[in-house]
Design an enzyme around this catalytic site. Structure first.
Site, short mmCIF file in Angstrom:
data_model
loop_
_atom_site.label_atom_id
_atom_site.label_comp_id
_atom_site.label_asym_id
_atom_site.label_seq_id
_atom_site.Cartn_x
_atom_site.Cartn_y
_atom_site.Cartn_z
N GLU A 72 -5.04 1.52 2.99
CA GLU A 72 -4.87 0.30 3.79
C GLU A 72 -4.95 0.78 5.12
O GLU A 72 -5.48 0.15 6.18
CB GLU A 72 -3.39 -0.15 3.27
CG GLU A 72 -3.23 -1.41 4.14
CD GLU A 72 -2.27 -1.35 5.46
OE1 GLU A 72 -2.05 -2.32 6.31
OE2 GLU A 72 -2.13 -0.12 5.86
N ASP A 131 6.42 2.85 7.05
CA ASP A 131 4.96 2.36 6.81
C ASP A 131 4.27 3.17 5.89
O ASP A 131 3.85 4.18 6.42
CB ASP A 131 4.35 1.94 8.03
CG ASP A 131 3.27 1.24 7.68
OD1 ASP A 131 2.86 0.98 6.69
OD2 ASP A 131 2.58 1.21 8.68
N HIS A 156 4.17 4.79 12.86
CA HIS A 156 2.94 5.85 12.56
C HIS A 156 3.31 6.92 13.11
O HIS A 156 2.26 7.75 13.69
CB HIS A 156 1.59 5.26 13.15
CG HIS A 156 1.13 4.11 12.14
ND1 HIS A 156 -0.17 3.54 12.45
CD2 HIS A 156 1.52 3.42 11.15
CE1 HIS A 156 -0.51 2.54 11.43
NE2 HIS A 156 0.84 2.53 10.73
N ASP A 177 4.43 -4.99 3.38
CA ASP A 177 4.00 -3.68 3.77
C ASP A 177 5.02 -2.71 4.01
O ASP A 177 5.22 -1.80 3.36
CB ASP A 177 3.16 -3.97 5.05
CG ASP A 177 2.29 -2.88 5.53
OD1 ASP A 177 2.90 -1.61 5.32
OD2 ASP A 177 1.12 -3.17 5.98
N HIS A 212 0.61 -1.20 0.03
CA HIS A 212 0.05 -0.20 -0.06
C HIS A 212 0.83 1.22 0.09
O HIS A 212 1.91 1.14 0.33
CB HIS A 212 -0.94 -0.01 1.22
CG HIS A 212 -0.43 0.18 2.60
ND1 HIS A 212 -0.37 1.63 2.88
CD2 HIS A 212 0.45 -0.54 3.44
CE1 HIS A 212 0.25 1.59 4.11
NE2 HIS A 212 0.47 0.26 4.48
#
Length: 770
Positions: free
Chosen positions: A435, A397, A562, A464, A387
């Site tokens: 995603e 990520d 994140h 990922d 993604h």
């Protein structure tokens, strides 16, 4: 010390083909027909034995594979990484649209065919970027003693100065404020809530304070809401994300550990795919099967306000907590020697309020698709995916994977253009949108094309993001374990330190870092949820390989997960410091897997291993589960009888799989003698492809997750990151234990029978005749 280990709008381009293809075009029509007929299988047969030049096909295969690997360059990965992470790019925004088209442009320039986007209209969530969320603590007099900023500071201005990049929020959090006493619930899993109740602490009407880790954040909030919480706060504990201390010399940007005021963003949706269109793709012209209110009533979306906070804000809460000390295994390291207390409330009567400004919006997302057409079996798809949407910049990520996938595409096309190699089967490149909100782009794609995928897709290979630099880490289904392991033996080790220790390949380090000592191979897990492989396996029955690089840490993921500090500086200077060698190795492994599945005459799938794993592992686990059910002797005999029938079917599968292996070997030999008659090869491969599909139950195995249809491997109801073995049976057991009845007892037997039916389906699929 640093936290390290060992070391449908189109942007199409047309591929005219090789010089040999151009020559064929110039030949008379009748001769073309002859050539086309005799050419079938030549590419495959060359890899068996070439009688003219005495070259082994394995030599040819490895030569082509090495060429592709050599063509994967770190400098190109670095270039793509900077392009894809220039700005914050949340799904549904113009910035993320630009990333989608940057990917399409990179793929088209590389030479992929029919590069295009596939749009969906889905429900997303956004904060009020002009009005940051906050935690406020006031004295009983009303005077404010603490207010969180709600924004993380810029640390590297050249990479992190995007407007609103630091905003701290969680997608789908309920809009509004909550003022109440706080209760500490540790990790927020089912046992934590159960133990809190046993300790006499009530969550109802309170704000639940929970630590990140050991479970999906959305499941934590789901359980808190079920327990009656009116709000929730999630924080990263320093014992997980700042193990060397919180002083500046111990955290980012000096090391990979999380700095002060950083927070983990993420989604709170309880389930996968667009929350308003379960089972079906969220296309503009199709009816939405669920309303927003229904999604909240069914707890797919939370209705309470929820905030992520930094460990510095968490300290302001934890140091004020009243009540008995939390159990020793609930204690963390926020505040150093601070003893965490359960609450409820604060010692001195101060009051806490959380303010969340959240809005739901229907937005357009777009997946990006591109192809390398197969020379012999163009309707057989080897699917590679990653993604590209991110919570902020996303250099780890997911765009570490996005950059690598773009380079794999470029390197494969370079090899095609410079050599005689072209994959026998089609390789499909996929870049998924949204995603992060709940596997939305990939789920909508699988829901739209499930029938096509079940007919054409051989395998889906997902990467990922790169989570560390210590070792390869792989999740896959039993029929693919052997090939996932074998491929790692052909990828050079990216770590000089490891090479100096004699571990020359990625496999060698994998075996050292994550060994399965009992089996004598690297540890391979069954895939869970949390990334885009899940809908392929769980909804469509397409076998998957999901892989990444990880560190030794037992924590769920890397400390900067994140946060806004996932920018190229982190990849290049903190995580993968040997010229992005890990990124390159990931690309080489991805390419090795793709080429193997694309070119092997007989697909590398091992149903015998599936049968063996069922008999040696899955069935004993099931036996232990049913042995713990509190039922009468007669009822237990009924369950045990069905279990025995399932065991017998598993033995039948083992017998049939061994017999089918002989068929595969005979077919392989026959094909090497007569490569111009591929019908038997196709028949064998058709059966292999169909085996995983047998485990799909169209009625599903989970009440709240429509994507969960695989009766052996589905996402856990209690933790969306984890897998649940034979989830239908386990859910039936849980249902009986919470509400004992004859009907619920019969459902346990029924679910065992459904698994047995699937095993019988595989036996019948492998059998020569009905």
């Amino acid at each position: 010390m640093p936290y390290v280990g060992v070391g449908a709008q189109k942007a199409s381009t047309s591929l005219t083909g090789t010089p040999m293809v151009k020559a064929y075009i110039a030949i008379a029509a009748s001769l073309v027909v002859v050539i086309c007929i005799t050419a079938i299988g030549v590419h495959h047969s060359e890899r068996k034995f070439n009688k003219y030049n005495k070259v082994s096909i394995d030599d040819i295969h490895q030569s082509d594979a090495r060429t592709i690997q050599d063509n994967i360059k770190s400098e190109n990965i670095k270039k793509y990484l900077r392009i894809f992470t220039k700005d914050p790019h949340i799904a549904g925004t113009d910035a993320n649209k630009k990333v989608a088209y940057a990917i399409a442009s990179a793929w088209s320039e590389a030479g992929l065919e029919d590069v295009h986007t596939l749009p969906y209209e889905v429900l997303l969530s956004y904060p009020d970027f002009e009005n940051p969320n906050s935690v406020v603590i006031k004295k009983s007099s009303g005077d404010e003693v603490f207010r969180s900023k709600g924004v993380s500071p810029v640390i590297i201005p050249d990479e992190q100065s995007g407007k609103y990049a630091g905003h701290q929020w969680l997608a789908y959090a309920g809009n509004g404020s909550a003022s109440a006493e706080v209760v500490y619930v540790n990790r927020g899993n089912a046992n934590d809530f159960k133990n809190l109740k046993l300790m006499g602490v009530e969550v109802k009407g309170k704000i639940a304070l929970m630590r990140y880790g050991h479970g999906f954040r959305g499941d934590k909030v789901y359980k808190a809401q079920q327990a009656g919480a009116i709000g929730a706060i999630l924080f990263s504990d320093t014992s997980d994300v700042a193990q060397d201390g919180v002083e500046s010399e111990h955290v980012y940007p000096k090391t990979i550990w999380m700095p002060n005021e950083a927070v983990q963003r993420g989604s709170l949706m309880h389930g996968d795919g667009d929350p308003l269109s379960p089972h079906y793709p969220s296309k503009k012209e199709l009816f939405k099967g669920r309303t927003i209110d229904e999604a909240k009533e069914e707890s797919v979306l939370p209705s309470i306000p929820v905030l992520p906070v930094s460990y510095t804000t968490a300290l302001q809460i934890l140091k004020r907590m009243s009540g008995r000390p939390a159990p020793s295994d609930w204690q963390g390291l926020v505040g150093g020697n601070l003893t965490y207390k359960l609450g409820p409330g604060f010692l001195n009567g101060e009051k806490l309020t959380i303010n969340v400004h959240s809005e739901l919006k229907t937005k357009r997302i777009r997946n990006v698709i591109g192809y390398i057409r197969g020379s012999e079996e163009p309707d057989r798809y080897i699917m590679l995916g990653n993604h590209f949407d991110a919570w902020v910049y996303g250099s780890i990520d997911p765009n570490s994977g996005t950059a690598v996938l773009a380079e794999v595409a470029r390197a494969m096309m370079q090899t095609i253009n410079e050599t005689s190699w072209r994959p026998a089967r089609t390789i499909v490149f996929n870049a998924w949108d949204a995603e992060e909100f709940g596997l939305i782009g990939s789920t909508e794609f699988v829901e739209e094309f499930v029938d096509v995928l079940q007919k054409r897709a051989v395998v889906y290979i997902n990467m990922d993001c790169i989570q560390g630099n210590a070792s390869l880490h792989v999740d896959t289904v039993p029929i693919l374990e052997h090939i996932a392991i074998e491929a790692a033996k052909h990828v050079p080790n990216p770590s000089k330190r490891e090479r100096d220790r004699g571990r020359k390949t990625v496999y060698d380090t994998w075996m050292k870092v994550f060994p399965d000592k009992k089996a004598g191979v690297p540890k391979v897990r069954v895939p869970g949820g949390g990334s885009d492989h899940a809908p392929f396996l769980n909804f469509a029955g397409v076998p998957v390989i999901n892989f990444n690089y990880k560190n030794y840490s037992t924590f769920d993921t890397y400390p900067l997960y994140h946060t806004m500090y996932e920018t190229p500086f982190t990849n290049i200077h903190l995580m993968d410091t040997e010229d992005l060698g890990v990124h390159r190795a990931i690309g080489q492994y991805w390419a090795e897997l793709a080429k193997t599945f694309a070119d092997e005459v007989i697909l590398p799938m091992n149903t015998t291993h599936l049968a063996t794993i069922m008999i040696r592992s899955y069935l004993p686990q099931l036996k232990a589960s049913i042995s713990g059910i509190n039922v009468s002797r007669t009822d237990f005999e009924d369950i045990r009888t069905q279990y025995a029938l399932l065991s017998k079917s598993a033995q039948d599968l083992l017998t049939m799989s061994k017999k089918f292996q002989e068929t595969m070997q005979f077919t392989q030999h026959s094909f090497s003698q007569n490569p111009y008659d591929p019908k038997h090869v196709n028949a064998v491969n058709e059966r292999l492809i169909s085996t995983e599909r047998c485990f799909i139950n169209p009625r599903g195995v989970s009440k709240h997750n429509p994507s969960a249809r695989h009766v052996l491997f589905s996402v856990s109801d209690s933790d969306s990151y984890s897998n649940s073995l034979m989830a239908g049976i386990q859910n039936a057991i849980d249902g009986y234990e919470s509400s004992p009845s004859k009907k619920n007892l019969q459902e346990i037997i029924n679910q065992i029978s459904i698994v047995q039916y699937s095993v019988i389906c595989v036996v019948n699929t492998l059998r020569d005749v009905i």
